[in-house]
Design an enzyme around this catalytic site. Structure first.
Site, PDB file in Angstrom:
ATOM      1  N   LYS A 299     -11.080  -9.226 -11.048  1.00 59.31           N
ATOM      2  CA  LYS A 299     -12.065  -8.109 -10.978  1.00 59.31           C
ATOM      3  C   LYS A 299     -11.633  -7.141 -11.853  1.00 59.31           C
ATOM      4  O   LYS A 299     -12.527  -6.300 -12.471  1.00 59.31           O
ATOM      5  CB  LYS A 299     -12.083  -7.683  -9.676  1.00 59.31           C
ATOM      6  CG  LYS A 299     -13.356  -8.260  -8.858  1.00 59.31           C
ATOM      7  CD  LYS A 299     -13.335  -7.722  -7.418  1.00 59.31           C
ATOM      8  CE  LYS A 299     -14.559  -8.835  -6.425  1.00 59.31           C
ATOM      9  NZ  LYS A 299     -14.436  -8.324  -5.270  1.00 59.31           N
TER      10      LYS A 299
ATOM     11  N   LYS B  38       0.734  -0.965  -0.054  1.00 58.65           N
ATOM     12  CA  LYS B  38      -0.142   0.051   0.072  1.00 58.65           C
ATOM     13  C   LYS B  38       0.782   1.283   0.196  1.00 58.65           C
ATOM     14  O   LYS B  38       0.593   2.367  -0.663  1.00 58.65           O
ATOM     15  CB  LYS B  38      -0.874   0.201   1.187  1.00 58.65           C
ATOM     16  CG  LYS B  38      -2.003  -1.098   1.046  1.00 58.65           C
ATOM     17  CD  LYS B  38      -3.035  -0.752   0.184  1.00 58.65           C
ATOM     18  CE  LYS B  38      -4.189  -1.478   0.116  1.00 58.65           C
ATOM     19  NZ  LYS B  38      -4.706  -2.612  -0.565  1.00 58.65           N
TER      20      LYS B  38
ATOM     21  N   LYS C 157      -5.462 -15.805 -14.600  1.00 55.63           N
ATOM     22  CA  LYS C 157      -6.931 -16.103 -13.991  1.00 55.63           C
ATOM     23  C   LYS C 157      -7.782 -15.058 -14.207  1.00 55.63           C
ATOM     24  O   LYS C 157      -7.292 -13.675 -14.366  1.00 55.63           O
ATOM     25  CB  LYS C 157      -6.727 -16.725 -12.596  1.00 55.63           C
ATOM     26  CG  LYS C 157      -6.191 -15.513 -11.644  1.00 55.63           C
ATOM     27  CD  LYS C 157      -6.180 -16.229 -10.290  1.00 55.63           C
ATOM     28  CE  LYS C 157      -6.659 -15.336  -9.150  1.00 55.63           C
ATOM     29  NZ  LYS C 157      -6.483 -15.761  -7.884  1.00 55.63           N
TER      30      LYS C 157
END
Ligand code: TRP
Length: 355
Positions: free
Chosen positions: A223, A137, A220
């Protein structure tokens, strides 16, 4: 409430047989949180959700929308509510049963915030700073390194141990957070010389884990990768996406291995289509007679067969605030009962006493 030999009368005079009531204590407690980022795709559905559905029959499950966690990115107040509704609707539409599992919104259970405060006193800044997700982050958003991000693993630990969970179904990306949960639980027990919190295990369904590939020929389904089919997609969107999926220029010679992209389509087909359909196209591929257009048309229709009832249900639920309100109220009540019992005991263990 009066307890009879073989059952219990609830306050509403409904008879609950003892074996059902006692079962709760024999079952494992499962907790999993779902961030309110919405829009589940086929990968989430076949990879995780179908297993959640199976778990809810055999365990004492708590599934919640992690909306305190979502505040680390400072969402606009107008979006918070609709994001929560969307996640709830998608999970309920996919089959999570609020009569079996406790389905709730995290911010409805302020006891979690209290446990978070208490656990923070025994969480060390050094160990929190070393967390991989925190370091990531810092790299991604150097302009918003708030204390909530630093203590994210403490809040997650509070989420889990507030119900004294045994099992936490999460993906590999959450392994470190769960290790920290175990450490915080152990530290509390050691500090106060009690065997109070169980150390919860990550639970990932063993061999049945299926990885659903994306439609772009690699990796894969994700989102945000732009390669996914969402449960909320309309049939025409799904047809369009599948027809655009990456393939190749056809098998080189009889019996040759399909390319990575075509293999991916077969993998998705293996999950949504009849075995005879998969077999049919495999043979066509092996004999070099395959027409990818036909295969994609079939694949799109078979995906739609899975997603369409769910999409219809999502829309029904989203448009039924009374039902959603009922589910959330029921979940909050059950979750708070469990959380309040833990907080009461934790306060005693720490040494708070009524005057
Ligand atoms: N951190 C999890 C994620 O990013 C979400 C989450 C929050 C969670 N609290 C939890 C998962 C408790 C399991 C249990 O996906």
């Amino acid at each position: 409430m009066s307890r009879l030999k073989d059952g219990v009368y609830g306050t509403n005079s409904v008879f609950i047989p003892i074996f059902a009531a006692d079962n709760i204590f024999l079952m494992d407690t499962v907790v999993s949180g779902i961030r309110s980022t919405g829009n589940l795709h086929l990968g989430n559905y076949f990879g995780a959700l179908k297993n959640f559905l199976r778990m809810q029959d055999e365990n004492n499950c708590y599934f919640f929308v992690a909306d305190y966690h979502s505040l680390t990115t400072h969402p606009h107040p107008d979006d918070i509510h609709s994001n929560i509704r969307q996640v709830l609707a998608e999970y309920l539409a996919a089959g999570i049963d609020p009569e079996k599992a406790t389905v709730y919104v995290q911010s409805d259970v302020p006891e979690i915030a209290e446990l978070y405060l208490l656990l923070n006193m025994n969480a060390y800044v050094g160990e929190l700073e070393r967390t991989t997700s925190f370091k990531e982050k810092i790299r991604q958003h150097p302009d918003n390194i708030n204390a909530g991000l630093l203590t994210y693993p403490v809040l997650m630990a509070a989420d889990i141990i507030i119900h004294k969970a045994h099992k936490v179904p999460v993906g590999k990306d959450q392994e470190q957070h769960l290790e920290m949960t175990r450490r915080f639980a152990r530290r509390f027990n050691t500090m106060y010389g009690v065997e109070y919190f169980p150390e919860p295990d990550a639970y990932n369904f063993g061999r049945q884990l299926i990885k659903i590939p994306g439609l772009d020929g690699s990796g894969k389904m994700g989102k945000s990768e732009g390669n996914g089919i969402f449960l909320a997609d309309s049939p025409s969107e799904i047809r369009k996406k599948v027809l655009r999926a990456v393939t190749d220029s056809g098998p080189e010679k009889p019996g040759s291995e399909p390319s990575e992209a075509v293999k991916n389509l077969f993998t998705i087909m293996g999950v949504v289509s009849e075995p005879s359909t998969v077999e049919y196209f495999r043979e066509k591929h092996a004999s070099c007679e395959i027409r990818y257009g036909d295969m994609k048309k079939q694949l799109a229709e078979d995906i739609i067969k899975v997603t369409e009832p769910i999409r219809v249900r999502i829309n029904e639920i989203i448009n039924d605030p009374v039902y959603l309100g009922r589910v959330v109220a029921m979940g909050a009540e059950k979750a708070r009962a469990s959380a309040a019992a833990t907080i009461r005991e934790v306060r005693q263990i720490i040494g708070y006493r009524p005057f």
